[in-house]
Scaffold this active site. Structure first.
Site, short mmCIF file in Angstrom:
data_model
loop_
_atom_site.label_atom_id
_atom_site.label_comp_id
_atom_site.label_asym_id
_atom_site.label_seq_id
_atom_site.Cartn_x
_atom_site.Cartn_y
_atom_site.Cartn_z
N GLY A 1 0.82 -1.20 0.00
CA GLY A 1 0.00 0.00 0.00
C GLY A 1 0.85 1.25 0.00
O GLY A 1 2.05 1.22 0.30
N CYS A 2 0.22 2.37 -0.31
CA CYS A 2 0.95 3.63 -0.44
C CYS A 2 1.44 4.13 0.92
O CYS A 2 2.63 4.45 1.08
CB CYS A 2 0.09 4.67 -1.14
SG CYS A 2 -1.59 4.83 -0.49
N TYR A 3 0.56 4.21 1.91
CA TYR A 3 1.00 4.63 3.24
C TYR A 3 2.06 3.68 3.80
O TYR A 3 3.11 4.14 4.30
CB TYR A 3 -0.19 4.69 4.21
CG TYR A 3 -1.08 5.90 4.08
CD1 TYR A 3 -0.57 7.19 4.12
CD2 TYR A 3 -2.46 5.75 3.97
CE1 TYR A 3 -1.40 8.31 4.04
CE2 TYR A 3 -3.30 6.85 3.88
CZ TYR A 3 -2.78 8.12 3.91
OH TYR A 3 -3.60 9.21 3.82
#
Length: 342
Positions: A147-149
């Site tokens: 995921g990005c976070y």
């Protein structure tokens, strides 16, 4: 040439994959799909691609027969079936969704409200942030693209947790609205997000267990975090400010050396000079992660700031980086574009 297929090509991450793969010297786009726009040309949905990619979108049926690798950019709960079809045909599968990110099926069910329907598939998948996990990807059938976070946070914190210097972590992250996906919601409706700034899903965001799983694996011990995301009135980008209570006294120079030693040979992680601060502007539309290192001597707390483009390093760019690893290509192949200066 690697024949690549994209399921969910009209989503933000999907069309970013198209943009990157069109310029990849060793890959070609063999098929694109979108249930919502079946039968339409991609350039009808994204006019910027007119004359560049006028491919017609399909419903995705049989996409595995045309490809060497399939990327899926789908909502959670939808990736197992296409993954199973790809594995059966010997086609690599890279999932940009959440279905192959968590090791524990019970944790996935707790946070996403769905169960694994094909548990055997998950034993054949690997989770890979290349700078942290590249050694595990060789021979994998399925890659869970992070995921990005979690990407921004894991890269920011890896050197500290590897060294056992942490005894408490608070993460304050901020994302552009593309991180919420293309689906409409009240929070991302223009009048609500423009000229506004607020946290959301405070201490309950679904990326929390992924961050904890990644950091715990790096540290070799259980790590718990407090994670609070915020919505920025910007199209793209993530900036994570991580506050770490340190387990022992360390100078800023020692802390900085820890980061320089860890990432000194990495193409896409740039440890900034002391005194500089990571800025979203400098990584936009690129696969770079910029990290700045700070120390609050008064409290004995480290402050680490990381900046990425959530659609590139946080999604499509990292997926292509993982494809390069799967096929034995240089890791930066097709990803050496320069961030715009303004």
């Amino acid at each position: 040439m690697i024949r690549a297929g994209i399921i969910g090509a009209t989503g933000y991450a999907g069309v970013e994959l198209v943009r990157i793969l069109l310029s990849h010297p060793d890959a070609e786009i063999a098929a694109i799909s979108s249930v919502s726009y079946d039968g339409k040309k991609l350039s009808e949905i994204y006019p910027s691609l007119r004359g560049i990619c006028d491919m017609t979108l399909s419903d995705g049926e049989g996409i595995e027969d045309k490809c060497d690798v399939v990327f899926a950019s789908l909502p959670h709960g939808l990736s197992e079936i296409p993954a199973a079809k790809c594995v059966e045909k010997g086609v690599k599968f890279i999932d940009l969704g959440a279905d192959f990110r968590l090791d524990d099926a019970k944790v996935y069910e707790q946070w996403y409200g769905k169960s694994y329907n094909y548990p055997d598939l998950h034993a054949r998948s690997v989770y890979c942030i290349p700078e942290l996990h590249r050694d595990r990807i060789s021979g994998a059938d399925i890659v869970g693209n992070p995921g990005c976070y979690p990407t921004s946070v894991a890269l920011a914190l890896a050197p500290i947790v590897e060294s056992g210097l942490d005894r408490g972590i608070i993460i304050d992250s901020k994302s552009g609205v593309t991180g919420a996906g293309k689906g409409l919601s009240d929070n991302t409706h223009y009048p609500n997000c423009n000229e506004a700034f607020s946290p959301y899903k405070v201490a309950s965001h679904r990326h929390t267990p992924e961050i904890e799983q990644t950091l715990s694996a790096i540290a070799g011990r259980d790590i718990r975090i407090t994670f609070v995301p915020h919505l920025l009135p910007l199209n793209r980008g993530i900036i994570s400010t991580c506050y770490i209570d340190l387990s022992k006294d360390i100078s800023l120079d020692e802390l900085y050396k820890l980061y320089c030693d860890r990432y000194g040979g990495e193409k896409f992680v740039r440890v900034l000079p002391l005194g500089d601060v990571a800025n979203l502007r400098n990584v936009r539309q690129s696969n770079y992660c910029d990290i700045s290192v700070h120390l609050d001597k008064r409290t004995g707390r480290a402050v680490i700031v990381s900046a990425i483009d959530n659609m590139v390093k946080g999604a499509a760019g990292q997926a292509v980086q993982n494809m390069n690893l799967l096929f034995g290509l240089p890791e930066d192949r097709g990803l050496d574009f320069i961030p715009p200066s303004f």
